[in-house]
Design a protein around this motif. Structure first.
Motif, PDB file in Angstrom:
ATOM      1  N   MET A  46       0.857  -1.200   0.000  1.00 24.90           N
ATOM      2  CA  MET A  46       0.000   0.000   0.000  1.00 24.90           C
ATOM      3  C   MET A  46       0.890   1.246   0.000  1.00 24.90           C
ATOM      4  SD  MET A  46      -3.190   1.194   0.209  1.00 24.90           S
ATOM      5  CE  MET A  46      -4.119  -0.295   0.699  1.00 24.90           C
ATOM      6  N   THR A  70       1.827   5.285  -0.371  1.00 17.05           N
ATOM      7  CA  THR A  70       1.243   6.584  -0.047  1.00 17.05           C
ATOM      8  C   THR A  70       1.755   7.609  -1.060  1.00 17.05           C
ATOM      9  OG1 THR A  70       1.170   6.042   2.308  1.00 17.05           O
ATOM     10  CG2 THR A  70       1.083   8.375   1.718  1.00 17.05           C
ATOM     11  N   ILE A  96       2.664  11.222  -2.162  1.00 13.02           N
ATOM     12  CA  ILE A  96       3.041  12.506  -1.570  1.00 13.02           C
ATOM     13  C   ILE A  96       2.898  13.583  -2.641  1.00 13.02           C
ATOM     14  CG2 ILE A  96       4.842  13.795  -0.375  1.00 13.02           C
ATOM     15  CD1 ILE A  96       3.987  11.252   1.122  1.00 13.02           C
ATOM     16  N   LEU A 131      -6.930   9.632   4.211  1.00 11.42           N
ATOM     17  CA  LEU A 131      -7.026   8.237   4.635  1.00 11.42           C
ATOM     18  C   LEU A 131      -8.094   7.504   3.831  1.00 11.42           C
ATOM     19  CD1 LEU A 131      -7.041   8.857   8.510  1.00 11.42           C
ATOM     20  CD2 LEU A 131      -5.101   8.259   7.080  1.00 11.42           C
ATOM     21  N   MET A 135      -5.787   3.173   5.702  1.00 10.40           N
ATOM     22  CA  MET A 135      -4.408   3.381   5.231  1.00 10.40           C
ATOM     23  C   MET A 135      -4.253   4.809   4.681  1.00 10.40           C
ATOM     24  SD  MET A 135      -2.806   0.557   5.834  1.00 10.40           S
ATOM     25  CE  MET A 135      -3.486  -0.867   6.675  1.00 10.40           C
ATOM     26  N   THR A 136      -3.040   5.317   4.751  1.00  7.36           N
ATOM     27  CA  THR A 136      -2.767   6.675   4.288  1.00  7.36           C
ATOM     28  C   THR A 136      -2.647   6.661   2.765  1.00  7.36           C
ATOM     29  OG1 THR A 136      -1.559   7.010   6.347  1.00  7.36           O
ATOM     30  CG2 THR A 136      -1.319   8.699   4.662  1.00  7.36           C
ATOM     31  N   ILE A 184      -0.689  12.270   1.033  1.00 11.85           N
ATOM     32  CA  ILE A 184      -0.421  13.403   1.922  1.00 11.85           C
ATOM     33  C   ILE A 184      -0.153  14.619   1.040  1.00 11.85           C
ATOM     34  CG2 ILE A 184       1.120  14.363   3.673  1.00 11.85           C
ATOM     35  CD1 ILE A 184       1.581  11.478   4.656  1.00 11.85           C
ATOM     36  N   THR A 213       4.905  11.651  -5.559  1.00 11.58           N
ATOM     37  CA  THR A 213       5.936  10.656  -5.282  1.00 11.58           C
ATOM     38  C   THR A 213       5.309   9.558  -4.441  1.00 11.58           C
ATOM     39  OG1 THR A 213       7.475  12.512  -5.087  1.00 11.58           O
ATOM     40  CG2 THR A 213       8.245  10.384  -4.276  1.00 11.58           C
ATOM     41  N   VAL A 226       5.521   6.615  -1.724  1.00 11.12           N
ATOM     42  CA  VAL A 226       6.384   6.224  -0.608  1.00 11.12           C
ATOM     43  C   VAL A 226       5.850   4.908  -0.035  1.00 11.12           C
ATOM     44  CG1 VAL A 226       6.975   6.851   1.772  1.00 11.12           C
ATOM     45  CG2 VAL A 226       7.155   8.546  -0.039  1.00 11.12           C
ATOM     46  N   ASN A 227       6.779   4.078   0.428  1.00 13.54           N
ATOM     47  CA  ASN A 227       6.512   2.751   1.033  1.00 13.54           C
ATOM     48  C   ASN A 227       6.110   1.684   0.006  1.00 13.54           C
ATOM     49  OD1 ASN A 227       7.213   3.386   3.614  1.00 13.54           O
ATOM     50  ND2 ASN A 227       5.175   4.087   4.171  1.00 13.54           N
ATOM     51  N   SER A 233       9.960   7.397   4.969  1.00 13.16           N
ATOM     52  CA  SER A 233       9.212   6.156   4.768  1.00 13.16           C
ATOM     53  C   SER A 233       9.390   5.245   5.973  1.00 13.16           C
ATOM     54  CB  SER A 233       9.730   5.442   3.521  1.00 13.16           C
ATOM     55  OG  SER A 233      11.052   4.973   3.778  1.00 13.16           O
ATOM     56  N   SER A 264      -2.643   1.668  11.533  1.00 16.28           N
ATOM     57  CA  SER A 264      -1.621   2.364  10.781  1.00 16.28           C
ATOM     58  C   SER A 264      -1.504   3.770  11.353  1.00 16.28           C
ATOM     59  CB  SER A 264      -1.965   2.392   9.293  1.00 16.28           C
ATOM     60  OG  SER A 264      -0.844   2.861   8.555  1.00 16.28           O
ATOM     61  N   VAL A 309       5.738   8.684   7.196  1.00 12.92           N
ATOM     62  CA  VAL A 309       4.737   7.775   6.637  1.00 12.92           C
ATOM     63  C   VAL A 309       5.116   6.393   7.171  1.00 12.92           C
ATOM     64  CG1 VAL A 309       3.547   7.085   4.538  1.00 12.92           C
ATOM     65  CG2 VAL A 309       4.789   9.247   4.590  1.00 12.92           C
ATOM     66  N   ASN A 361       3.451   3.783   8.579  1.00  9.93           N
ATOM     67  CA  ASN A 361       2.638   2.553   8.534  1.00  9.93           C
ATOM     68  C   ASN A 361       2.467   1.925   9.905  1.00  9.93           C
ATOM     69  OD1 ASN A 361       2.430   2.746   5.768  1.00  9.93           O
ATOM     70  ND2 ASN A 361       4.094   1.304   5.364  1.00  9.93           N
TER      71      ASN A 361
END
Lengths: 322, 322
Positions: free
Chosen positions: A1, A3, A5, A92, A98-99, A102, A319, A321-322, B7, B86, B104, B106
């Motif tokens: 998942m 996120t 940015i 969210l 989950m995020t 942002i 971008t 992330v994760n 991250s 999260s 971020v 998680n």
């Protein structure tokens, strides 16, 4: 998942000040009226003298995501060459928490959603023929309100007042250039109201700037500066004089807005959602005086953030992330 | 003014579960005791049934930045193969309000700071010789509490209980491997307490799991599952039986923690900050029974976030936005 940015530049690209963004904010007010919104009280941090942070947000049942906005007001920043206000939005997923994204928006989305609420109030409450805008204040929202109201009532003239004459001159010069209409300085709030069709007040004043005797017949006022207990831009007799009173959110306005001074008229206050949804058809004679109080609501944050999320995902902006 | 996006991987690299992170959380509790902390009430969103979001945060006077954490608990997520909880942290500059960094994470930093609070309670309240840990619950915090408590009382054995026997077996197998100590399954909470020196309760139960008669002399209990009105893991007679009661934040625990059931003992409750600061020296005979109630405080979020910010800036970790 992952996120997503989103930078200020991404957000300016995908959510400009346009009719779609206006519709998003109108939908937000409609959601409020429909009772689909879970909006807890504002979380407030007194960081230090003249330094504060507010957290707002709203869950909208049936929508795929929701936003929580962290907004700062640090009023000594201009002396350092920084803007007073900044913000970021955390978006969210409504199903998983989950995020999703942002928005590191540096205040852009916040300023836009606030300006657009002013435009919504004018669209639904001011005379159709109104084209001369009065502006009290010369700060960030004095600019955004004019930009956004120009979407719904194409402006022929702006008349502005501010206590700081240098800031006022800068405002007039910059906004004349930006909007391509004459922007004139006035020497008092009274002169602003007497030479325009509608006025927006954008200051953090704790003393009334506008009194009932200044309001010409047919005038509309949007008061958006008061957003905390103790702030007020309008004298109480303005509300008494008004034929029509509107607001973004009645509970928040009674606590934080001009409606703090409302006495016994609560039942007659029209929420903007009643107008945006069409539930109420406003009978607004051309000579009537209307006032709309805006305290700023978390549902606007979710409304503008959902538009940003949709557009950014579609365009692959930002971008991951994760 | 750039914003640093960190991250989960960045955060695992720069803030591992180690004595420095433990010290950061101890400092947080000390700040609370020193009265340096501005910590507004939790902002709570009921998103839907079994779906909730909490916003916590704390300003610490004299510190260069502070954090606001958005934490989600969506309890049907495991059925989709996702973690229930999260989080993300927004870190603001204390002088300008600008967004210095966004974690971020998680849930990583959140889980760590929660586990470390358990370790702080054990470090300052359990017998020095305690080495056998009881764990009630088999979820994420059942793991983190064991990991973090192992920092302050090197464990020789863990005895765990959970209602779901498959989850219990998995917990025992995984934690045996991770910590290199025997982790045994027990068939009841009573058996957990009778064969260990200290117990951590980590469930969202609304019914007491532990009663006073289960607590052996000399035992320490850290109850960290109850964090909302109506939740409780301990029967009221546990608090009556305790010789020493501690907590992270008295007001929050009275509202949200085990101390909801406290009757008239408020003055005798020791805040962890009194122990971490050295303001109170705890007289703890080996046979005494001690209980610490943890509801989870925004100051822990700022404490762990400041450590992450320092380390990430020094190492140049993350992605800069704007």
């Amino acid at each position: 998942m992952k996120t997503r940015i989103l930078s200020e530049e991404d957000l300016r690209a995908c959510v400009p000040n346009d009719p779609d963004a206006l519709s998003a904010i109108e939908n937000g007010f409609t959601w409020l009226l429909e009772g689909r919104v879970e909006m807890p009280p504002i979380m407030h941090f007194d960081v230090a003298a003249r330094k504060e942070v507010d957290v707002k947000g709203a869950v909208v049942r049936g929508e795929p995501a929701f936003a929580i906005k962290i907004a700062s007001g640090f009023y000594d920043n201009p002396a350092r060459g920084l803007a007073s206000c900044s913000s970021s939005f955390v978006i969210l997923d409504s199903e998983t928490g989950m995020t999703r994204a942002i928005c590191v928006d540096n205040g852009y989305l916040m300023d836009l959603r606030t300006g657009l609420a002013g435009a919504v109030s004018v669209k639904h409450m001011a005379r159709k023929s109104a084209s001369r805008l009065g502006v009290i204040g010369t700060g960030t929202q004095a600019r955004w309100q004019a930009r956004c109201i120009n979407l719904v009532r194409p402006l022929t003239k702006i008349v502005a007042f501010g206590r700081n004459t240098d800031a006022l001159a800068t405002y007039c010069a910059e906004m004349t250039q930006e909007l391509g209409v004459p922007v004139e300085a006035a020497s008092s709030p009274a002169k602003v109201l007497s030479s325009t069709d509608m006025t927006v007040t954008t200051t953090p004043s704790k003393q009334p700037l506008v009194t009932a005797n200044m309001i010409p017949p047919g005038h509309h006022i949007t008061a958006m500066g008061s957003d905390m207990p103790g702030k007020r831009e309008l004298a109480p007799n303005c509300l008494e004089r008004a034929d029509i009173i509107g607001c973004d959110d009645i509970d928040q306005c009674l606590n934080n807005g001009e409606l703090q001074q409302l006495s016994g008229q609560r039942d007659t206050v029209v929420p903007l959602g009643a107008l945006t949804s069409g539930a109420v058809h406003l009978d607004r004679p051309d000579h009537a005086i209307s006032i709309c109080d805006l305290a700023g609501t978390g549902v606007q944050d979710t409304a503008i953030a959902l538009l940003a999320l949709d557009r950014a995902e579609e365009a692959g902006l930002g971008t991951l992330v994760n």
